[in-house]
Design a protein around this motif. Structure first.
Motif, PDB file in Angstrom:
ATOM      1  N   ALA A  28      59.672 -17.157   4.045  1.00 22.28           N
ATOM      2  CA  ALA A  28      59.412 -15.785   4.520  1.00 22.28           C
ATOM      3  C   ALA A  28      59.662 -14.790   3.398  1.00 22.28           C
ATOM      4  CB  ALA A  28      60.276 -15.469   5.728  1.00 22.28           C
ATOM      5  N   SER A  29      60.715 -15.036   2.590  1.00 17.09           N
ATOM      6  CA  SER A  29      60.973 -14.077   1.511  1.00 17.09           C
ATOM      7  C   SER A  29      59.921 -14.173   0.410  1.00 17.09           C
ATOM      8  CB  SER A  29      62.407 -14.185   0.963  1.00 17.09           C
ATOM      9  OG  SER A  29      62.765 -15.510   0.794  1.00 17.09           O
ATOM     10  N   GLN A  30      59.163 -15.269   0.396  1.00 19.76           N
ATOM     11  CA  GLN A  30      58.032 -15.368  -0.557  1.00 19.76           C
ATOM     12  C   GLN A  30      56.737 -14.817   0.042  1.00 19.76           C
ATOM     13  OE1 GLN A  30      58.102 -19.574  -1.067  1.00 19.76           O
ATOM     14  NE2 GLN A  30      60.012 -19.538  -2.246  1.00 19.76           N
ATOM     15  N   GLY A  31      56.824 -14.255   1.237  1.00 19.00           N
ATOM     16  CA  GLY A  31      55.636 -13.611   1.817  1.00 19.00           C
ATOM     17  C   GLY A  31      54.916 -14.433   2.872  1.00 19.00           C
ATOM     18  N   LYS A  32      55.466 -15.611   3.201  1.00 16.78           N
ATOM     19  CA  LYS A  32      54.772 -16.443   4.197  1.00 16.78           C
ATOM     20  C   LYS A  32      55.119 -15.985   5.623  1.00 16.78           C
ATOM     21  CE  LYS A  32      53.592 -20.099   1.334  1.00 16.78           C
ATOM     22  NZ  LYS A  32      54.216 -21.238   0.664  1.00 16.78           N
ATOM     23  N   ARG A  33      54.253 -16.363   6.538  1.00 11.83           N
ATOM     24  CA  ARG A  33      54.492 -16.056   7.959  1.00 11.83           C
ATOM     25  C   ARG A  33      54.878 -17.364   8.645  1.00 11.83           C
ATOM     26  NH1 ARG A  33      49.711 -13.547   6.569  1.00 11.83           N
ATOM     27  NH2 ARG A  33      48.452 -15.045   7.754  1.00 11.83           N
ATOM     28  N   VAL A  34      56.168 -17.463   8.946  1.00 10.30           N
ATOM     29  CA  VAL A  34      56.728 -18.754   9.327  1.00 10.30           C
ATOM     30  C   VAL A  34      57.136 -18.761  10.802  1.00 10.30           C
ATOM     31  CG1 VAL A  34      58.504 -20.475   8.783  1.00 10.30           C
ATOM     32  CG2 VAL A  34      57.697 -18.907   6.997  1.00 10.30           C
ATOM     33  N   VAL A  35      56.692 -19.777  11.531  1.00  8.11           N
ATOM     34  CA  VAL A  35      57.195 -19.974  12.903  1.00  8.11           C
ATOM     35  C   VAL A  35      58.064 -21.229  12.909  1.00  8.11           C
ATOM     36  CG1 VAL A  35      56.608 -20.494  15.296  1.00  8.11           C
ATOM     37  CG2 VAL A  35      55.265 -18.811  14.040  1.00  8.11           C
ATOM     38  N   VAL A  36      59.313 -21.051  13.325  1.00  8.19           N
ATOM     39  CA  VAL A  36      60.217 -22.187  13.506  1.00  8.19           C
ATOM     40  C   VAL A  36      60.119 -22.572  14.972  1.00  8.19           C
ATOM     41  CG1 VAL A  36      62.598 -22.997  13.347  1.00  8.19           C
ATOM     42  CG2 VAL A  36      61.776 -21.238  11.755  1.00  8.19           C
ATOM     43  N   VAL A  37      59.699 -23.806  15.254  1.00  3.02           N
ATOM     44  CA  VAL A  37      59.505 -24.188  16.657  1.00  3.02           C
ATOM     45  C   VAL A  37      60.710 -24.953  17.196  1.00  3.02           C
ATOM     46  CG1 VAL A  37      56.986 -24.138  16.797  1.00  3.02           C
ATOM     47  CG2 VAL A  37      58.101 -26.163  15.862  1.00  3.02           C
ATOM     48  N   SER A  38      61.052 -24.625  18.437  1.00  4.14           N
ATOM     49  CA  SER A  38      62.123 -25.294  19.187  1.00  4.14           C
ATOM     50  C   SER A  38      61.515 -25.749  20.498  1.00  4.14           C
ATOM     51  CB  SER A  38      63.192 -24.273  19.587  1.00  4.14           C
ATOM     52  OG  SER A  38      64.274 -24.244  18.734  1.00  4.14           O
ATOM     53  N   SER A  39      62.150 -26.694  21.172  1.00  4.86           N
ATOM     54  CA  SER A  39      61.720 -26.959  22.542  1.00  4.86           C
ATOM     55  C   SER A  39      62.412 -25.946  23.454  1.00  4.86           C
ATOM     56  CB  SER A  39      62.066 -28.387  22.963  1.00  4.86           C
ATOM     57  OG  SER A  39      63.433 -28.494  23.247  1.00  4.86           O
ATOM     58  N   GLY A  40      61.904 -25.793  24.638  1.00  2.00           N
ATOM     59  CA  GLY A  40      62.546 -24.914  25.615  1.00  2.00           C
ATOM     60  C   GLY A  40      62.658 -23.498  25.089  1.00  2.00           C
ATOM     61  N   ASP A  41      63.871 -22.973  25.121  1.00  2.00           N
ATOM     62  CA  ASP A  41      64.160 -21.651  24.562  1.00  2.00           C
ATOM     63  C   ASP A  41      64.911 -21.854  23.245  1.00  2.00           C
ATOM     64  OD1 ASP A  41      64.619 -18.530  25.321  1.00  2.00           O
ATOM     65  OD2 ASP A  41      66.306 -19.339  24.191  1.00  2.00           O
ATOM     66  N   PRO A  42      64.543 -21.089  22.194  1.00  2.00           N
ATOM     67  CA  PRO A  42      65.172 -21.325  20.889  1.00  2.00           C
ATOM     68  C   PRO A  42      66.635 -20.881  20.843  1.00  2.00           C
ATOM     69  CG  PRO A  42      63.741 -19.411  20.799  1.00  2.00           C
ATOM     70  CD  PRO A  42      63.517 -20.037  22.135  1.00  2.00           C
ATOM     71  N   GLY A  43      67.054 -20.078  21.815  1.00  2.00           N
ATOM     72  CA  GLY A  43      68.441 -19.605  21.835  1.00  2.00           C
ATOM     73  C   GLY A  43      69.368 -20.526  22.604  1.00  2.00           C
ATOM     74  N   VAL A  44      68.827 -21.563  23.247  1.00  2.00           N
ATOM     75  CA  VAL A  44      69.662 -22.461  24.050  1.00  2.00           C
ATOM     76  C   VAL A  44      69.853 -23.773  23.292  1.00  2.00           C
ATOM     77  CG1 VAL A  44      69.892 -23.664  26.257  1.00  2.00           C
ATOM     78  CG2 VAL A  44      68.838 -21.406  26.174  1.00  2.00           C
ATOM     79  N   PHE A  45      71.021 -23.927  22.679  1.00  2.00           N
ATOM     80  CA  PHE A  45      71.376 -25.134  21.918  1.00  2.00           C
ATOM     81  C   PHE A  45      70.247 -25.522  20.960  1.00  2.00           C
ATOM     82  CE2 PHE A  45      73.271 -25.830  26.317  1.00  2.00           C
ATOM     83  CZ  PHE A  45      74.466 -25.206  26.008  1.00  2.00           C
ATOM     84  N   ALA A  46      69.776 -24.555  20.187  1.00  2.00           N
ATOM     85  CA  ALA A  46      68.580 -24.807  19.378  1.00  2.00           C
ATOM     86  C   ALA A  46      68.565 -23.959  18.109  1.00  2.00           C
ATOM     87  CB  ALA A  46      67.340 -24.583  20.236  1.00  2.00           C
ATOM     88  N   MET A  47      67.362 -23.693  17.582  1.00  2.00           N
ATOM     89  CA  MET A  47      67.219 -23.193  16.219  1.00  2.00           C
ATOM     90  C   MET A  47      67.579 -21.724  15.994  1.00  2.00           C
ATOM     91  SD  MET A  47      66.582 -25.431  13.989  1.00  2.00           S
ATOM     92  CE  MET A  47      66.210 -24.350  12.617  1.00  2.00           C
ATOM     93  N   ALA A  48      67.630 -20.898  17.034  1.00  2.00           N
ATOM     94  CA  ALA A  48      67.873 -19.468  16.776  1.00  2.00           C
ATOM     95  C   ALA A  48      69.248 -19.267  16.136  1.00  2.00           C
ATOM     96  CB  ALA A  48      67.724 -18.653  18.059  1.00  2.00           C
ATOM     97  N   SER A  49      70.277 -19.910  16.689  1.00  2.00           N
ATOM     98  CA  SER A  49      71.618 -19.774  16.096  1.00  2.00           C
ATOM     99  C   SER A  49      71.657 -20.383  14.698  1.00  2.00           C
ATOM    100  CB  SER A  49      72.675 -20.454  16.963  1.00  2.00           C
ATOM    101  OG  SER A  49      72.878 -19.690  18.113  1.00  2.00           O
TER     102      SER A  49
END
Ligand code: SAH
Length: 245
Positions: free
Chosen positions: A69-90
């Motif tokens: 992202a800091s190099q200018g890319k548009r990045v989606v990090v995918v999680s299952s379910g909700d990303p804030g529930v025991f997943a990638m957001a934290s």
């Protein structure tokens, strides 16, 4: 070109449960990052790079997303379910906290998704219709004693409960211990539902009492829901009334 990172929840499995917001983010992305089975849910297309990674490398994956992202890319990090529930957001914010200060100014957004316990509850009826809590039964990131304490206190407080990561091959015995604790605190007649592969063609729902529950009924594709003292079955449905006696 200004980059961004969006951490997106893909929901429990059924493509109809991916939100329009998440679909839009994926359609604008240059890069998708995530655990292999989640990245495979994204349709490949020209101009989109798919980065698949193994399960236990969340922090590396988050740093990789932030660097791109800091190099200018548009990045989606995918999680299952909700990303804030025991997943990638934290995990992403842990990487921001320990990374270069400039990462704090990046365009970062978290896009919610339908978490396993809510998808499972909807398939069962309404077992989480009164106060409830969610507990991750994996002791990868916290001591087992703390998990047992939380089970006990949640049982004493009369919460319905949803358990994520209930039982894996590397820790096959702890879920049996969790069931013992629950029988002590909630009573053997309390209902427990095992919801496996929710919203996928292989979905399986089983509801029994705590007395009848066997550890083998759960695995890592199962979310477990324990009712409160008022949770009951009507026909094929499980529900918890809104009013406490
Ligand atoms: N972020 C995810 C949870 C990740 S932890 C979410 O919000 O759903 C992984 C655990 O989630 C699994 O061990 C299982 O307990 C649960 N889980 C995820 N998807 C599921 C599904 N389709 N059916 C049943 N349980 C699921």
């Amino acid at each position: 070109m200004s980059g961004w990172v969006q951490v997106a929840g893909l929901g429990p499995g059924d493509d109809r449960l991916v939100t329009a917001e998440v679909q839009e983010a994926i359609s604008q992305a240059t890069d998708i990052v995530g655990y292999i089975p989640y990245v495979r849910r994204v349709e490949p297309r020209a101009g989109l790079t798919l980065h698949e990674s193994d399960n236990r490398v969340e922090l590396d994956r988050a740093r990789h997303a932030l660097e791109m992202a800091s190099q200018g890319k548009r990045v989606v990090v995918v999680s299952s379910g909700d990303p804030g529930v025991f997943a990638m957001a934290s995990a992403l914010f842990e990487a921001v906290e320990s990374g270069p200060k400039a990462w704090q100014d990046l365009d970062i957004r978290i896009l919610p998704g339908i978490t396993a316990m809510l998808a499972a509850a909807a398939q069962l009826g309404a077992p989480l219709g009164h106060d409830f809590c969610a507990i991750n039964l994996s002791d990868n990131l916290k001591p087992w004693d703390l998990i047992e304490k939380r089970l006990r206190l949640a049982g004493q407080a009369g919460f319905a409960m949803a358990f994520y990561n209930p039982r894996s091959k590397s820790r096959p015995h702890q879920f049996g211990r969790a069931l013992e604790v629950l029988r002590e605190e909630c009573g053997a007649s309390t209902l427990i539902s095992f919801a496996k592969n929710v919203t996928k063609p292989t979905q399986k729902l089983v509801t029994v009492t705590l007395a009848e529950a066997e550890p083998e009924m759960a695995d890592m594709r199962t979310v477990v829901i324990v009712g409160n003292v008022d949770t009951r079955q009507i026909g094929r449905f499980v529900y918890t009334p809104r009013q406490v006696q």
